[in-house]
Design an enzyme around this catalytic site. Structure first.
Site, PDB file in Angstrom:
ATOM      1  N   HIS A 818       0.847  -1.193   0.000  1.00 23.25           N
ATOM      2  CA  HIS A 818       0.000   0.000   0.000  1.00 23.25           C
ATOM      3  C   HIS A 818       0.881   1.240   0.000  1.00 23.25           C
ATOM      4  CE1 HIS A 818      -3.163  -2.696   0.359  1.00 23.25           C
ATOM      5  NE2 HIS A 818      -3.951  -2.057   1.204  1.00 23.25           N
ATOM      6  N   LYS A1252     -13.842   4.416   6.199  1.00 28.29           N
ATOM      7  CA  LYS A1252     -14.113   5.433   5.184  1.00 28.29           C
ATOM      8  C   LYS A1252     -15.603   5.479   4.847  1.00 28.29           C
ATOM      9  CE  LYS A1252     -13.033   6.398   0.345  1.00 28.29           C
ATOM     10  NZ  LYS A1252     -14.142   5.713  -0.320  1.00 28.29           N
TER      11      LYS A1252
END
Length: 1589
Positions: A818, A1252
């Site tokens: 990531h 999120k």
């Protein structure tokens, strides 16, 4: 006739150790003694020279002979004696031995002898010296019998030999000393171990000699050494101190004798003739000086030959020897500060005569009436012989020095005093009074005269003046002395080395300032001290920045600043013109005139000579050079790692923090030097100005944006290029500060462990065994601490239960690519080297040579300079292959050795606490490692099947190469030949069956084919990799004679281990071999298996293409029931759906889309892989049972023999809420249950996307609840479930800096000893990038998983669950109302953050969005968090939390919420994490971004609302926690942020300005420059905040 015989001689270092015999006249027998002679006096023994040799006599204990000392303590003693230039005698008992040594070898002549000894010999040394103190220079002893008449030994001996104890007093050191009326020695040194059995038995009585010394006024230094006994180990530990003690005193006496001898020197015997003498010759730059015999010619007309009696070293000598002087010539004789006696004069010399005392002057004066320089009072720079001086010759153009080969040797500065004799021009001789000791007069050749002249002549300091002196070397101290004599009433001494302050005060300083400890520029501090500044300032450093500081603290109306220090070539001084316009004066100081006035003589009498080298010590000149060279690196202009205030070395809790501050300050100074060197002092000044503004702004507690206004105004005036350079300065500073803090954590761990072992830290629970120093027994989050708490705490868990948990539990760390590591690999490696340097500095801080310290300082300077010149911006986007290469680097370079090291410590800890029979089994695997790098194709089209093939093969190459290297090392370590006859060992017989009974190295022979097979494995993988990269097809290489499974290799290694154990070599077996077995158990043959990850839609698309091709219709259009039913039928069928590769056939393109082909070829790739290459198949965006069944079907249809375990990833709030129903449906399908290996199901929980989607609080509760429900469903179907936790490094993505607490906050009954978790981006380097941190991370994981299994934790009550449901709903609604429901949000987000520009940051191979189109909802969680971190608002972490807390606190359920916080660890952890993020947030920074970047009025309006929510959230958290300030309990965080905030503030202001210009200048010539500035600030803020996404 020869009176002795040399029995043997051995070289020891540069000197020689002899054993000699002689016929003793007292015993009438041959006696043997030992003698060490330093290299400079070897000719006394083996040649004709008879120089007087200083000597120390060693007297051994009663049962020892001369060899005991030589063999056990001699090496250290002899090396120290070589350094000191003294001999050591290990004598017999013959009274005539000293006379023999004096007559035969000149050893100890003229009373140059000292004495020391041990035990009875120590008693003898003290007694002999005290009986005849005039015959000995000094005395010391180790564990001496100090008062024998008062102890049982003496009582027995004196009665037996002397008739009574009373007679023994003449042989008792305490009695002898007690009867003296004055002190015979300046000090008596006694060394004593506190565990000495004879001390506790009251036989040695050191206190008695201390008491006797008080009566006579004699100083006695008794060093009581903790933990030392009576043995030679004790002597060897401290003998160097004693040799140095005697050496110092012997050298002083030797020098005095030489000086005295000079007065009777027969000058007439050598006048007019060449003289052969010793000199230290500089043969070349950076080469040590060589002690050589040279010839010094007679003086010619106008010349004087002098005998050099004393020398002082100067930085100019070092400057030349280092090759930095453009006029430096080699070979030459350096030195220009000396005290000399005239030996002879050449024709025409009248100003001096033979026998006069003189000092050489390197700036001579001809005094001719025609010389305008000499006749002017304004200067003393006479050019008369300057031209020949610079050429290294005398005024007639020739030299007076020649080596043994007759080759010329150059003169230096017209002086060349590092010789016993030198020749000077007459005008270079300054005659001085014979009253002035030459060892002090030598300082007037340069240092003292320069300092005094600057005060008296150049500045003419008046009575009552104020003075500031920068730099306290010899010149600076002379300035202080001169100012004191001139009558100055305030003298401020400034340096960064506080050890110099005592001498400065002694010479007249009234105030001292350690400029390294100031939080403001030193000139500002001095002005504050004196209101307007001082009358006179003197720079004695040669640093242009210090020169400026000295000027700017001179009185603004009339101050004079004198520059004495000489700056390095090319450096320029500068200041703002206004500093001079007001009335300040800048002066430079030439050297003092030759003449020495009466008050100069007075000053000399007070002077403290520094770094003296007399004739007797020429050969240790190199060491003095090193000391002086190092002292220069410790001065104001040379930052060093070793200049830490004395208080910082105390063992208090803050000591290592002082070291951290010192490290950061040193590196910051070095970084500033690099900036100034490459970009000029004006750029560095701008950096410092901005930093000063930021620090000033932080003094206010206000969060208003006005505090940033001065900074913003300043930044707006910078050019685009200046934005880049200044941004780089702050980014790099934070980068090296991170490196220092990372090392600080290691330093703290080491210190904590040392304190545990020393018993300074109490055990966690009563009854726990003491620490053995393997793992931290006193830390509650360490495995040793947890085991102790479980066994000896309230619950009393059995050792068997703990043991079983430890050998069965597993933590699997999954490394992911990531894009959160903003630092380039190059910089990470450099930061790693910086940490290695800091670690070496720690090891050298207590015991090191100046050379070692200088080398380390130079290494740090080079590394910082290299960091500054390294581009911090990644210019090319990484490929998945390069990501994998970088990601696995930590496995190769750190974990490959750190993991077995940790397991060895775990094994030792288990045996220590649980019992010897409860060690860690060799093949136990408490840890596994996996990777997504090269296998994660979710939203990343760059990860193709071939990419995965390349990465798996590369991993095999790395593993085979590492293993082969270890096996070959092992072959060298276990090369023995244990007996095999009558050995019933099956393992040994197995080895002999391979290598034969005649093999003399059976293990080496057995392991040779193992190493060869590993080499074959690596070669095979390289060939396969080449084929893949060339995209070749066809038959793969033969896989014979290579390893494909780790079990085969493991079996062979275990055979060797068992055989060694069976043949009595278990200690060998449990060494490197055990480490290797554990490596194979953990890393296998693939280093790390790759997980494959793909989103569920891609599998549905592939099946859709297949059903269309088969004429079955569109799979995508079927409902869930139809999909599950059809897949079930296919799973039960033995017939494949389609032929492999049919999608590549002509005409198939109408059925198979490109993305479907990529998916099908991925499964084809999986079918080709050998065991261990791949791990799990993770399905992202998994919402239904058919999503999971589809992957199982596609694997089977591709011919995968052993299907990868299928792992659903539940990410969004809806996915989490539906996960239990999905898995219950799956478990009900027999074909699926039958596919589970060992009925074990792995389920991945997504933390990033759920947060999120719903906000932090709602996501956290959903994750908790989902795991509880999933566990219940699995239990219902007798399935063991393992959770794979997909967490990021930040709190907003599920991370928690406290790993131990984070694991224990998981729902009870959901881990059960099996824990799989992602480690992403910058966290890989933070947790595993350095061996100490890696081992500590492994320890914390092990401790947490063990504790989780045995610490009782209940599920929340129904009341608490209902409250969590309520909080979750309120917070989710509040979060979504802003992020999803407010149309102003997206424009605000994109304008007020660098989200749009993040794509330019080349830190990851995959796009920032899963789809090219789409808004915030399609944005990945990482850039979502990243963008908010940059603006310091951190919105995703706290939005919604405050609304939920406030609503409940204002309701009748307030007590429930407070009860939850106080009594439920999981909930409290969540709130504390939010509090921590709020404490790191700064709404005034976010407001600044809005002011600069947001123009839409509606977006501006939303920004104000968000900040109000932020403030309300802070108040809500404070109200719930009961804290007055955010994170008030976390002192470490507060300290770190207090240091970092000003630097990050600068970067934020720079970033906002850069974003503004970048958005306004698209397509302009400055666009690329501004992009660099932006990316630099992004990197810098990430470094400052400690994380990114």
């Amino acid at each position: 006739m020869t009176m002795y015989t040399i029995k043997s001689k051995n070289r020891v270092g540069a000197g020689t150790y002899y054993r000699l015999t002689h016929q003793s006249t007292s015993t009438q027998t041959p006696m043997t003694f030992g003698l060490f002679v330093p290299s400079r006096y070897i000719d006394n023994i083996e040649g004709d020279k008879k120089d007087t040799v200083p000597v120390v006599y060693w007297l051994s204990g009663l049962t020892c002979d001369d060899t005991n000392f030589a063999m056990k303590a001699g090496p250290k003693a002899f090396m120290a004696a070589e350094k000191e230039g003294i001999a050591i005698v290990m004598p017999d008992t013959s009274p005539q031995l000293p006379a023999l040594l004096e007559s035969e070898f000149s050893i100890g002549n003229d009373g140059l002898r000292s004495i020391t000894g041990h035990s009875m010999g120590g008693h003898g040394a003290l007694t002999i010296a005290l009986k005849n103190p005039s015959k000995w220079i000094s005395v010391s002893a180790f564990s001496p019998i100090c008062n024998p008449t008062a102890c049982p030994w003496g009582d027995k001996a004196f009665k037996a030999y002397l008739g009574g104890v009373e007679s023994g007093k003449a042989h008792d050191a305490a009695c002898l000393l007690g009867e003296m009326t004055r002190a015979p020695f300046d000090d008596i040194l006694i060394e004593q171990g506190d565990t000495d059995e004879f001390l506790t038995g009251k036989l040695l009585l050191p206190e008695s000699i201390v008491e006797a010394a008080r009566k006579s006024g004699q100083k006695v230094s008794v060093n009581m050494r903790e933990g030392f006994d009576h043995s030679y180990y004790f002597i060897a530990s401290f003998i160097e101190d004693h040799v140095a003690f005697h050496g110092k005193r012997l050298r002083k006496k030797h020098g005095a004798l030489l000086a005295s001898a000079s007065s009777s020197y027969d000058f007439a015997a050598t006048a007019g003739k060449p003289i052969k003498c010793n000199a230290m010759v500089a043969r070349g730059p950076k080469q040590p000086l060589a002690l050589e015999e040279i010839t010094v010619d007679a003086p010619k007309a106008g010349e004087v030959r002098v005998r050099v009696m004393a020398n002082a070293l100067c930085h100019t000598d070092i400057y030349t020897l280092d090759g930095l002087d453009p006029e430096g010539l080699f070979p030459s004789i350096l030195g220009h500060e000396a005290g000399c006696i005239v030996e002879s004069v050449g024709e025409g010399v009248e100003s001096v005569k033979v026998g006069d005392h003189v000092i050489p002057c390197y700036t001579p004066q001809c005094a001719l009436p025609s010389c305008i320089f000499c006749q002017s009072p304004k200067t003393n720079l006479c050019p008369q012989i300057r031209g020949t001086q610079g050429q290294g010759v005398m005024p007639d153009g020739t030299v007076r020095f020649h080596d043994k080969g007759g080759n010329p040797i150059y003169h230096f500065m017209g002086c060349s005093t590092f010789a016993e004799f030198t020749v000077l021009a007459e005008i270079s001789c300054a005659k001085i009074s014979k009253e002035l000791p030459l060892e002090k007069a030598c300082l007037f050749g340069c240092g003292v005269s320069t300092g005094l002249g600057a005060v008296w002549n150049t500045c003419k300091v008046e009575t009552g003046s104020s003075v500031a002196v920068f730099g306290l070397g010899a010149v600076g101290l002379a300035v202080i002395q001169g100012a004191k004599m001139a009558g100055a009433n305030q003298i401020i001494a400034i340096d960064i080395n506080p050890e110099k302050f005592a001498m400065a005060i002694n010479l007249g300083a009234t105030d001292t300032v350690d400029s390294s400890k100031l939080d403001k520029p030193v000139q500002a501090h001095i002005v504050e001290m004196t209101k307007w500044g001082v009358d006179y300032t003197f720079d004695c450093t040669g640093n242009v920045s210090v020169m400026r500081a000295a000027l700017e603290c001179a009185h603004r109306g009339w101050g004079t600043s004198c520059v004495i220090g000489v700056a390095a070539s090319g450096h320029e001084i500068s200041t703002r013109p206004f500093q001079l316009v007001t009335g300040r004066t800048w002066k430079a100081k030439p050297t003092m005139r030759m003449m020495l006035a009466t008050r100069a003589l007075s000053a000399a009498r007070q002077a403290r000579p520094q770094r003296l080298a007399s004739l007797a010590t020429l050969s240790i000149c190199n060491e003095q050079f090193t000391n002086l060279r190092f002292s220069s690196t410790s001065s104001m202009h040379e930052p060093t790692l070793f200049n830490v205030a004395a208080s910082s070395t105390d063992n208090d809790d803050q000591s290592d923090d002082a070291l951290l501050r010192s490290d950061v300050r040193t590196m910051g100074t070095l970084l500033g030097d690099a900036i100034s060197h490459h970009h000029g002092a004006d750029v560095l000044e701008k950096v410092e100005s901005l930093r000063a503004m930021a620090k000033e702004s932080r003094k206010s507690s206000s969060r208003s944006e006005e505090r940033l206004a001065p900074m913003a105004e300043f930044v707006s005036t910078l050019s685009a290029k200046e934005l880049v350079v200044i941004s780089r300065a702050f980014a790099h500073f934070l980068g090296v500060a991170n490196a220092a803090e990372a090392h600080q954590r290691c330093r703290r761990l080491k210190l904590d462990l040392e304190r545990e072992v020393a018993g300074e830290v109490a055990p966690l629970v009563e009854g726990a065994p003491p620490s053995i120093g393997a793992l931290h027994a006193a830390k509650p989050d360490s495995t040793a601490g947890v085991i102790s708490q479980l066994m000896y705490g309230d619950d009393k868990v059995s050792k068997e239960a703990i043991y079983n948990s430890l050998i069965n539990q597993t933590v699997e760390i999954v490394l992911t690519a990531h894009p959160t590591q903003v630092n380039r690999r190059t910089l990470l490696e450099k930061h790693g080297r910086v940490q290695a340097i800091l670690n070496k500095a720690d090891n050298l801080r207590e015991n090191s040579t100046p050379y070692q310290r200088m080398q380390l300082d130079d290494a740090l300077r080079r590394e910082i300079a290299s960091i500054w010149q390294t581009d911090e911006v990644s210019r090319v986007k990484p490929t998945p292959q390069s990501e994998a290469e970088r990601g696995t680097l930590v496995l190769e370079t750190v974990l490959w050795d750190s993991l077995p090291s940790f397991l060895r410590k775990l094994d030792a800890t288990m045996k220590h606490i649980l019992g010897e029979e409860h060690g860690l089994p060799l093949t136990a695997s408490p840890f596994k490692f996996a990777s997504w790098m090269g296998g994660d194709r979710d939203g990343n089209p760059n990860v193709t099947p071939n990419v995965t093939r390349e990465v798996t093969l590369t991993n095999r190459i790395k593993a085979a190469t590492l293993l082969e290297s270890d096996v070959r090392e092992l072959m060298g370590l276990i090369s023995g030949n244990p007996p095999s006859l009558n050995c019933l060992s099956e393992a040994m017989q197995k080895i002999r069956s391979r290598v034969g009974e005649d093999s003399h190295a059976p293990y080496r022979s057995y392991l040779y084919p193992v190493a060869k097979k590993l080499a074959n494995t690596a070669a095979w993988a390289k060939r396969e990799l080449s084929r893949v990269q060339k995209k070749e097809t066809g038959v793969f290489d033969d896989v014979a004679d290579i390893y494909l499974t780790k079990d085969e290799l493991l079996d062979e290694l275990l055979t060797v281990h068992q055989s060694l154990c069976d043949t009595g070599n278990k200690v060998v077996a449990d060494g490197k071999l055990a480490d290797l077995i554990r490596k194979v158990s953990t890393f296998g043959l693939t280093l790390v298996p790759l997980d494959v990850r793909q989103e569920s839609d891609r599998h549905a698309e592939a099946l859709d293409c297949i059903t269309k091709y088969l004429g079955l219709g569109s799979y995508s259009s079927w409902d869930e029931t139809a999909r599950v039913s059809w897949i079930q039928a296919q799973l039960q069928s033995k017939r494949p759906l389609i032929r492999s590769g049919i999608w590549r056939e002509k005409g198939s393109e109408q059925f198979f889309t490109p993305t479907a082909i990529d998916t099908l070829e991925t499964f084809e790739m999986i079918s080709e892989q050998h065991e261990g290459s791949l791990g799990a198949y993770v399905i992202s965006q998994c919402t239904s049972a058919s999503d999971i069944l589809a992957v199982l079907l596609l694997q089977l249809d591709a011919g995968v023999k052993k299907p990868l375990r299928v792992v659903p990833l539940f990410e969004t709030l809806d996915d989490l809420n539906g996960a239990a129903g999905t898995m219950e449906q799956l478990y009900s399908i027999p074909a699926y249950i039958g596919s589970l290996q060992g009925r074990k199901q792995e389920i991945m929980v997504g933390y990033s996307d759920s947060a999120k989607d719903a906000g932090r609080l709602a996501a956290t509760w959903a994750q908790f609840e989902t795991q509880v429900k999933l566990s219940a469903v699995a239990k219902k179907f007798s399935v063991d479930v393992v959770y794979f936790h997909g967490k990021g490094g930040t709190v907003g993505r599920g991370g928690n800096p406290n790993t131990f607490k984070a694991i224990l906050s998981h729902a009870p009954g959901t881990i059960n000893g099996q824990f799989r978790v992602t480690e992403q981006g910058e966290m890989i380097n933070q947790n595993f990038g350095y061996s100490d941190r890696a081992e500590r991370t492994l320890d914390i994981y092990t401790a947490a998983i063990l504790a989780e299994q045995h610490i009782k934790r209940d599920l929340p009550s129904k009341e608490w669950k209902n409250m969590m449901d309520k909080l979750s709903q309120i917070s989710c609604d509040a979060y979504r109302n802003v992020v999803r429901g407010d149309e102003r949000f997206v424009p605000y987000f994109r304008a007020a953050t660098p989200e749009l520009e993040l794509g330019s940051l080349n830190i990851g191979s995959r796009p920032a969005k899963r789809k090219a189109s789409g808004g915030v909802e399609s944005l990945r969680a990482i850039p979502w968090i990243f963008a908010w971190t940059q603006t310091r608002l951190n919105l995703p972490t706290w939005l919604g939390v405050g609304e939920a807390i406030n609503e409940v606190l204002s309701s009748e359920d307030e007590h429930v919420l407070r009860e939850m916080y106080n009594n439920w660890d999981s909930f409290r952890t969540t709130i504390d994490l939010v509090e921590m993020i709020l404490s790191k947030s700064d709404s005034s920074i976010a407001r600044h971004y809005e002011n600069v970047l947001v123009s839409d009025p509606k977006a501006v309006e939303l920004g104000a609302e968000i900040r109000r929510i932020h403030e309300a959230t802070e108040q809500a958290v404070l109200s719930l926690t009961g804290h007055k300030e955010l994170s008030e309990h976390d002192a470490l965080l507060q300290r770190l942020m207090a240091v970092r905030n000003p630097y990050v503030d600068c970067l934020n202001v720079l970033q906002a300005e850069t974003l503004k210009r970048l958005r306004e200048s698209e397509g302009s010539a400055e666009e690329d420059i501004l992009k660099d500035a932006l990316l630099t600030t992004i990197t810098g803020v990430a470094n400052g905040m400690g994380n990114t996404g």
